[in-house]
Design a protein around this motif. Structure first.
Motif, PDB file in Angstrom:
ATOM      1  N   LEU A   1      59.289  37.076 -14.062  1.00  0.00           N
ATOM      2  CA  LEU A   1      60.235  36.086 -14.609  1.00  0.00           C
ATOM      3  C   LEU A   1      60.955  35.363 -13.473  1.00  0.00           C
ATOM      4  O   LEU A   1      61.089  34.141 -13.483  1.00  0.00           O
ATOM      5  CB  LEU A   1      61.245  36.788 -15.510  1.00  0.00           C
ATOM      6  CG  LEU A   1      62.255  35.871 -16.181  1.00  0.00           C
ATOM      7  CD1 LEU A   1      61.602  35.037 -17.240  1.00  0.00           C
ATOM      8  CD2 LEU A   1      63.394  36.665 -16.776  1.00  0.00           C
TER       9      LEU A   1
ATOM     10  N   LEU B   1      52.752  35.369 -16.438  1.00  0.00           N
ATOM     11  CA  LEU B   1      53.641  35.690 -17.550  1.00  0.00           C
ATOM     12  C   LEU B   1      53.318  34.821 -18.756  1.00  0.00           C
ATOM     13  O   LEU B   1      53.168  35.294 -19.877  1.00  0.00           O
ATOM     14  CB  LEU B   1      55.083  35.450 -17.108  1.00  0.00           C
ATOM     15  CG  LEU B   1      56.152  35.631 -18.155  1.00  0.00           C
ATOM     16  CD1 LEU B   1      56.316  37.086 -18.455  1.00  0.00           C
ATOM     17  CD2 LEU B   1      57.446  35.040 -17.689  1.00  0.00           C
ATOM     18  N   LEU B   2      53.185  33.516 -18.496  1.00  0.00           N
ATOM     19  CA  LEU B   2      52.905  32.594 -19.587  1.00  0.00           C
ATOM     20  C   LEU B   2      51.518  32.850 -20.152  1.00  0.00           C
ATOM     21  O   LEU B   2      51.290  32.796 -21.344  1.00  0.00           O
ATOM     22  CB  LEU B   2      53.010  31.163 -19.077  1.00  0.00           C
ATOM     23  CG  LEU B   2      54.363  30.799 -18.502  1.00  0.00           C
ATOM     24  CD1 LEU B   2      54.387  29.349 -18.134  1.00  0.00           C
ATOM     25  CD2 LEU B   2      55.442  31.081 -19.517  1.00  0.00           C
TER      26      LEU B   2
ATOM     27  N   TYR C   1      49.979  35.611 -20.234  1.00  0.00           N
ATOM     28  CA  TYR C   1      50.073  36.817 -21.049  1.00  0.00           C
ATOM     29  C   TYR C   1      50.616  36.470 -22.428  1.00  0.00           C
ATOM     30  O   TYR C   1      50.086  36.888 -23.448  1.00  0.00           O
ATOM     31  CB  TYR C   1      50.986  37.808 -20.344  1.00  0.00           C
ATOM     32  CG  TYR C   1      51.112  39.124 -21.035  1.00  0.00           C
ATOM     33  CD1 TYR C   1      50.270  40.172 -20.690  1.00  0.00           C
ATOM     34  CD2 TYR C   1      52.050  39.327 -22.017  1.00  0.00           C
ATOM     35  CE1 TYR C   1      50.366  41.366 -21.330  1.00  0.00           C
ATOM     36  CE2 TYR C   1      52.158  40.526 -22.653  1.00  0.00           C
ATOM     37  CZ  TYR C   1      51.314  41.552 -22.314  1.00  0.00           C
ATOM     38  OH  TYR C   1      51.421  42.741 -22.959  1.00  0.00           O
ATOM     39  N   GLY C   2      51.664  35.657 -22.431  1.00  0.00           N
ATOM     40  CA  GLY C   2      52.246  35.255 -23.706  1.00  0.00           C
ATOM     41  C   GLY C   2      51.252  34.484 -24.537  1.00  0.00           C
ATOM     42  O   GLY C   2      51.170  34.654 -25.749  1.00  0.00           O
TER      43      GLY C   2
END
Lengths: 196, 221
Positions: free
Chosen positions: B135, B208-209, B211-212
């Motif tokens: 993050l 991160l994105l 993964y989302g």
């Protein structure tokens, strides 16, 4: 099948799947939508004001010893034209996303996929508005101070009102780019909270 | 898949050199092993394109900062002091430091380069760290995008003034005199623009994105 399995599921592993169920359709996903809407309204206000202040910056001055009037307008400089176009695009985008945000609050929260799209376009908009701010500020700085090395004289001692307008709209664009950064952070954080 | 269209080129890569490949195979295997514990629905191994993109962004910002910082040219310019007499030939230097926009550009690129090296270390070394680290990297990436784009905008508008001049306020163009300097500045601007587009692209492709996105159907429907 499902009805027989469900009580067993609840009794045997009640503590373990509880956080997983919390992210299901029964519990609304975390999305910080009110903050999103407030920031987007601020973005709309700042970009619209920036465009209006920049467009209305026209000033005609009488150059004192001579009977000549000279006009300063924003569209004499390509950097200011770029600024107006970029901020107009950001303003239209903010109208679009305000509508979407209100829809999300009233009807349904956005899926992760949609949130990702919004994050990426927000990041692009942040780049656009930041570059417009840089372009406008660098020309405005030359107008304010001049540059003796290449012989560019300062013009802000003649066009006071024009320079005030340019400075205000550049400051507003800076605010808009910071708001866009916050929007990206907010959406990223809500994705982060969802997948954690 | 969600791929930023203009940079599709970077996702289709030539075969990596053997040493790097070794590192990546090791990483991806470790990742798959780890993914069994945390029940990741669709585990993404460490992507070679991400790694390459960060290195390329670092190289681009470094080259841009160096080319701009070292650009210097001295030209002899005829200056007529008294009308009617012969012109005086005076050597006039053109340097990056004479323009505050170019100084800002160089500083922004240097910061982005340093941050790129730092984030490369973090993404390679801190794979087992908490996802809060990802993050933090994401947040800093956005800030770098804004910083680089604003530096590009400032330097480009200054360069355009030097290239075209502005007749309305009597600012003469200088690129007909300082040709080499202007060519260096232009090259530096183009390289930095490529670097900042890579940053924006990386922002979109972030782990991160990603993964989302991969788990979007699991969580929201």
């Amino acid at each position: 099948m499902a009805s027989t399995e469900q009580p067993v599921d609840e009794s045997s592993k009640a503590p373990v799947p509880e956080p997983k169920l919390a992210r299901g359709p029964s519990f609304p996903p975390i999305n910080l939508l009110w903050g999103d809407l407030a920031l987007r309204l601020l973005l709309f206000a700042s970009t619209l004001t920036g465009v209006v202040v920049m467009v209305t910056s026209k000033q005609t001055e009488l150059l004192f010893p001579f009977p000549v009037t000279k006009t300063a307008k924003f569209n004499y400089s390509p950097a200011f034209i770029y600024f107006v176009v970029a901020l107009s695009v950001a303003c239209l985008y903010s109208i679009l996303t305000i509508t979407a945000s209100i829809f999300f609050i009233l009807k349904s929260s956005p899926s992760n996929k949609l949130l990702l799209l919004v994050v990426s376009v927000d990041a692009l908009m942040a780049g656009l508005v930041a570059s417009a701010t840089g372009a406008s500020a660098s020309v405005a700085y030359i107008g304010l101070k001049g540059n003796s090395h290449v012989g560019w004289i300062k013009v802000c001692n003649i066009y006071h009102k024009f320079c005030r307008h340019i400075a205000s709209s550049t400051a507003l664009a800076l605010v808009a780019s910071i708001i866009l950064l916050w929007l990206v952070l907010l959406s990223t954080f809500s994705i982060y909270r969802r997948i954690r | 898949m969600f791929i930023y269209p203009s940079l599709l080129v970077f996702t289709e890569l030539p075969p990596p050199p053997p040493l790097l490949l070794l590192v990546f195979v090791g990483r991806s295997m470790e990742n798959e092993y780890k993914s069994n514990d945390v029940k990741v629905a669709n585990p993404k191994p460490f992507r070679f394109s991400d790694f390459l993109l960060r290195i390329l962004a670092m190289a681009a910002t470094l080259v841009a900062a160096l080319v701009m910082g070292l650009a210097k040219e001295t030209e002899t310019v005829p200056i007529v002091l008294i009308p009617g007499t012969a012109p005086l030939f005076v050597p006039v230097p053109a340097k990056m430091r004479y323009s505050s926009s170019f100084v800002y550009f160089v500083v922004a690129n240097a910061i982005a380069c340093a941050y790129s090296a730092f984030s490369l270390l973090v993404t390679i070394g801190g794979r087992r760290g908490p996802r809060a680290l990802a993050l933090g990297i994401t947040i800093l990436d956005v800030i770098m995008v804004a910083l680089l784009f604003s530096g590009n905008g400032a330097a480009t508008s200054f360069g355009l003034l030097g290239y075209n001049g502005n007749s309305h306020v009597g600012w003469n163009k200088v690129c007909n005199t300082f040709e080499k300097f202007c060519r260096n500045v232009m090259a530096s601007l183009i390289v930095s623009l490529i670097g900042s587009i890579m940053y924006a692209h990386y922002k979109l492709q972030h782990k991160l994105l990603k993964y989302g996105f991969d788990n979007a159907t699991d969580l929201s429907s």
